[in-house]
Design a protein around this motif. Structure first.
Motif, short mmCIF file in Angstrom:
data_model
loop_
_atom_site.label_atom_id
_atom_site.label_comp_id
_atom_site.label_asym_id
_atom_site.label_seq_id
_atom_site.Cartn_x
_atom_site.Cartn_y
_atom_site.Cartn_z
N GLY A 40 0.69 -1.34 -0.04
CA GLY A 40 -0.08 0.11 -0.06
C GLY A 40 1.08 1.27 0.01
O GLY A 40 0.23 2.70 -0.43
N ILE A 41 1.80 1.12 1.17
CA ILE A 41 2.62 2.55 0.89
C ILE A 41 3.25 2.93 -0.78
O ILE A 41 3.44 3.61 -1.04
N VAL A 42 3.94 1.30 -1.47
CA VAL A 42 4.38 1.32 -2.55
C VAL A 42 3.84 2.19 -3.30
O VAL A 42 4.01 3.14 -4.34
N THR A 43 2.12 1.30 -3.38
CA THR A 43 1.17 2.59 -4.52
C THR A 43 0.90 4.11 -4.56
O THR A 43 0.54 4.61 -5.25
N VAL A 44 0.92 4.57 -3.14
CA VAL A 44 0.41 5.23 -2.92
C VAL A 44 1.96 6.73 -3.08
O VAL A 44 1.47 7.14 -4.25
N ALA A 45 2.93 6.23 -2.87
CA ALA A 45 3.73 6.66 -3.53
C ALA A 45 3.76 6.32 -4.97
O ALA A 45 4.48 7.93 -5.25
N VAL A 46 3.47 5.85 -5.71
CA VAL A 46 3.84 5.83 -7.11
C VAL A 46 2.57 6.64 -7.54
O VAL A 46 2.65 7.37 -8.78
#
Length: 76
Positions: free
Chosen positions: A48-54
């Motif tokens: 989820g963190i990586v998805t939001v960052a992307v």
């Protein structure tokens, strides 16, 4: 050696471009502290963190491109 300077005979420019794109993307993601330190220890939280960052990276690139204001507003 091939006839193209110092490149090896099996050099593929397309593979090199894609690898460079992946490296730049990972480097941009590491600019987010939560991603760089792997703040979320569980896989689904980190995903989820990586998805939001992307999403933030894509929005930043979209907003800063020429003509973005015309595309952002559906009423213009």
């Amino acid at each position: 050696m091939s006839g193209k300077g110092d490149r090896p005979a099996g050099f593929d420019q397309e593979i090199c471009k894609r690898r460079s794109e992946v490296e730049r993307t990972i480097d941009a993601l590491m600019g987010f502290r939560a991603v760089a330190t792997r703040y979320g220890k569980r896989a689904h939280v980190f995903h989820g963190i990586v998805t939001v960052a992307v999403i933030r990276l894509r929005l930043r690139a979209y907003i800063h491109c020429p003509g973005a204001r015309r595309r952002l507003s559906p009423f213009s």
